[in-house]
Design an enzyme around this catalytic site. Structure first.
Site, PDB file in Angstrom:
ATOM      1  N   HIS A 303       0.857  -1.261  -0.028  1.00  0.00           N
ATOM      2  CA  HIS A 303      -0.187   0.164  -0.189  1.00  0.00           C
ATOM      3  C   HIS A 303       0.912   1.131   0.091  1.00  0.00           C
ATOM      4  CE1 HIS A 303      -2.596   3.129   1.466  1.00  0.00           C
ATOM      5  NE2 HIS A 303      -3.907   2.110   1.261  1.00  0.00           N
ATOM      6  N   HIS A 346       0.477   2.968  11.606  1.00  0.00           N
ATOM      7  CA  HIS A 346       1.497   3.971  11.447  1.00  0.00           C
ATOM      8  C   HIS A 346       1.295   5.318  12.628  1.00  0.00           C
ATOM      9  CE1 HIS A 346      -1.358   6.192   9.149  1.00  0.00           C
ATOM     10  NE2 HIS A 346      -0.789   7.229   9.099  1.00  0.00           N
ATOM     11  N   TYR A 361     -15.522   4.153   4.882  1.00  0.00           N
ATOM     12  CA  TYR A 361     -13.968   4.301   4.928  1.00  0.00           C
ATOM     13  C   TYR A 361     -13.399   3.098   5.346  1.00  0.00           C
ATOM     14  CZ  TYR A 361      -9.265   5.850   5.819  1.00  0.00           C
ATOM     15  OH  TYR A 361      -7.749   5.710   5.581  1.00  0.00           O
ATOM     16  N   HIS A 376      -6.022  12.377  14.389  1.00  0.00           N
ATOM     17  CA  HIS A 376      -5.019  11.654  14.992  1.00  0.00           C
ATOM     18  C   HIS A 376      -3.969  12.636  14.824  1.00  0.00           C
ATOM     19  CE1 HIS A 376      -7.785   8.542  13.156  1.00  0.00           C
ATOM     20  NE2 HIS A 376      -7.720   8.099  14.399  1.00  0.00           N
TER      21      HIS A 376
END
Length: 450
Positions: A303, A346, A361, A376
C-alpha cells in the site's frame, strides 16, 4: 438597478459550462460588458464605462514569477468605498490559532459524529464551528478546521478574510458563493477555494447545508508535484473551474464582515461591493469536482503512502513537509497481491483530521459515518480497527473495486489543538479509542502466519 450580468455572449470559452473558465493557476481574462477590459495595459488614464482600475495582490510584489499572483479588477467603485469605520463583533464559534485551552486535552485519538443541525437560523458566518487550530494566525503559519452549518442566505451581508484562504468541502446541501470575481455553485463531491482578501456573499441553494472548511493561514494551496508519475493523473489542471466576470450595480444598506488577525469586525456601506465588471489575472476563486481526481496506486504489492492521494498542498518552509495537504480517498480498484490493502498502522509527524463525505472508509467500516470527523494528532499511532484488520488479512487476493466511498484528510506539520466546541459541544465518540481494544496478540514464537 439590480444587475447580475454573466459573460457577454460574444466571449468564447472552450469548457462545456460557459459560466466557468478551465485551468489551475491560469492567467484569465473575462468581462461582463464588451470593452470593459483594457487591452495592452493595466491602468489606463480613463477606463471604459467610468470604471476604476484596481489590483488585488495575493502575494508580495516581488514574489518569483511562477508564484506571483495578482488580479486587475475594473469595478464600479474602488474597494476603499466598500469599507468604513470598523467595529469589533463577536463570532463565538469561529476560532483562530493559537487557541489552546488548558482544560482541553488535544493529545489523543478522537472521532465525532456529524455535528447536527439546529433550529436556529445560521448563515455562513454564524454557522461556522471551529474544531481544531494549529500554528499562529498572526505569523501566517498553520491552519484551522471548521464544520459549517448554514440554513439561511446572507442578505445584504458580505464577508472576507484577511487572514486566510478557505478550502470548502460540502457534505450536505448546495451553496452559492457570489464573489467579486464571479459566481461559484458547489455541492457535495465538489470543493471550492476562496482566496484571502476576496469579498463574497454565501447563499443557500439547497439546505440545510453542512460541510468542512480548511482555513489556510500560510502559503496558498498549489497542485503537488507528480515526480515520476509524470504529466497526468491525480488532480489535472483542466478540471479546475474559475468563474467568469459577473457584477452587481445595486444600492442597498449593506454589512461587510472582516476577519483580521483572528478578530471579527463589521462596517456598513450603502451598496453591493460585488461590482467588478471585468478582470484579468491569476488570483481568483475556483471550484473542482472531486470525481475527476484520478487515483494512482500500487498495481503489484504494498500500500503506498497516503501522499499519493494528495489533491492540493500548501507548502511550508521545510521542503517536502506541508503546511497543509488536502488528501482524497475516493472509489478505486484494489489489486495489490499478497498485500494488506487498507492503510497500515502508523504514527508520523503530521496531524491528520479526516472527514467523511459519503460511504464507508475501508480502514474504519464502523463508526466513521458521512459527516463525521476524526483527529489523529502528530506521533499518535492509528490504523485499522479489528474488523478492518481481520477482513483485510483474510480476504481473497483478487481485484476488488472499492465502491461508495469518499473521505478526505486535512493534514499539517503542526499539532492540531481541539477547541472548546470540539471538546465539549460537538458529538464526540467517547469510546473511539476503544476500537483497537479487540486487536489480539497473535505472536506465539513459531514461524508462519495465522
Amino acid at each position: 438597478m439590480d444587475q447580475q450580468i454573466q459573460a457577454n455572449t460574444t466571449m468564447k470559452h472552450v469548457q462545456p459550462d460557459s459560466n466557468y473558465m478551465s485551468g489551475f493557476g491560469n492567467d484569465f481574462e473575462t468581462e461582463a460588458l464588451p470593452g470593459a477590459l483594457p487591452q495592452g495595459m493595466n491602468s489606463p488614464q480613463k477606463c471604459n464605462y467610468g470604471l476604476y482600475a484596481e489590483q488585488l495582490s495575493g502575494t508580495a510584489f516581488t514574489a518569483p514569477r511562477g508564484q506571483n499572483e495578482r488580479t486587475w479588477c475594473y469595478r464600479i467603485r474602488p474597494s476603499v468605498k466598500h469599507t468604513g469605520r470598523f467595529a469589533k463583533i463577536d463570532v463565538p464559534y469561529w476560532k483562530s490559532a493559537p487557541c489552546v485551552d488548558p482544560d482541553v486535552i488535544s493529545l489523543g485519538q478522537y472521532r465525532w459524529d456529524p455535528v447536527p443541525h439546529s433550529d436556529a437560523p445560521l448563515t455562513w458566518i454564524s454557522g461556522m464551528r471551529t474544531m481544531t487550530t494549529a500554528g499562529d494566525v498572526n505569523t501566517q503559519v498553520g491552519m484551522a478546521t471548521h464544520i459549517y452549518l448554514v440554513t439561511e442566505s446572507m442578505q445584504d451581508e458580505y464577508f472576507f478574510s484577511a487572514d486566510s484562504e478557505l478550502l470548502v468541502v460540502p457534505q450536505e446541501g448546495r451553496l452559492r458563493f457570489s464573489t467579486e470575481l464571479g459566481v461559484i455553485d458547489v455541492e457535495p463531491k465538489e470543493i471550492a477555494m476562496l482566496p484571502r482578501g476576496l469579498v463574497y456573499r454565501v447563499e443557500v441553494l439547497e439546505g440545510p447545508a453542512r460541510g468542512f472548511v480548511c482555513e489556510n493561514y500560510g502559503q496558498k494551496f498549489d497542485l503537488p508535484g507528480r515526480g515520476p508519475i509524470g504529466a497526468n493523473c491525480l488532480a489535472n489542471p483542466r478540471d479546475f473551474k474559475t468563474p467568469v466576470a459577473a457584477y452587481e450595480d445595486r444600492d442597498a444598506s449593506s454589512r461587510v464582515v472582516i476577519k483580521w488577525c483572528g478578530q471579527f469586525h463589521e462596517t456598513f456601506i450603502d451598496h453591493s461591493p460585488l461590482d467588478v465588471v471585468a478582470w484579468h489575472g491569476n488570483y481568483a476563486p475556483f471550484k473542482y469536482d472531486l470525481r475527476t481526481f484520478s487515483p494512482v496506486g500500487a498495481v503489484l504489492f504494498d500500500h503506498p503512502d497516503p501522499s499519493i492521494f494528495t489533491v492540493l498542498t500548501a507548502p511550508s518552509g521545510v521542503p517536502g513537509t506541508a503546511n497543509i495537504d488536502f488528501v482524497l480517498f475516493r472509489e478505486r480498484w484494489m489489486v495489490a497481491e499478497n498485500t494488506f490493502r487498507p492503510p497500515w498502522y502508523h504514527k508520523n509527524i503530521m496531524s491528520e483530521l479526516m472527514g467523511n463525505i459519503y460511504g464507508i472508509y475501508d480502514a474504519k467500516p464502523e463508526g466513521f459515518i458521512p459527516g463525521g470527523t476524526s483527529l489523529h494528532n502528530m506521533m499518535l499511532p492509528h490504523g485499522p480497527d479489528r474488523d478492518a484488520f481481520e477482513g483485510a488479512s483474510n480476504e481473497l487476493m483478487q481485484p476488488h473495486f472499492l465502491d461508495n466511498t469518499m473521505s478526505f484528510m486535512f493534514e499539517t506539520r503542526f499539532p492540531q489543538h481541539l477547541t472548546p466546541f470540539a471538546a465539549t459541544e460537538a458529538p464526540l465518540q467517547d469510546n473511539y479509542v476503544d476500537c483497537w481494544d479487540a486487536l489480539e496478540k497473535k505472536f506465539d514464537g513459531t514461524p508462519g502466519t495465522k
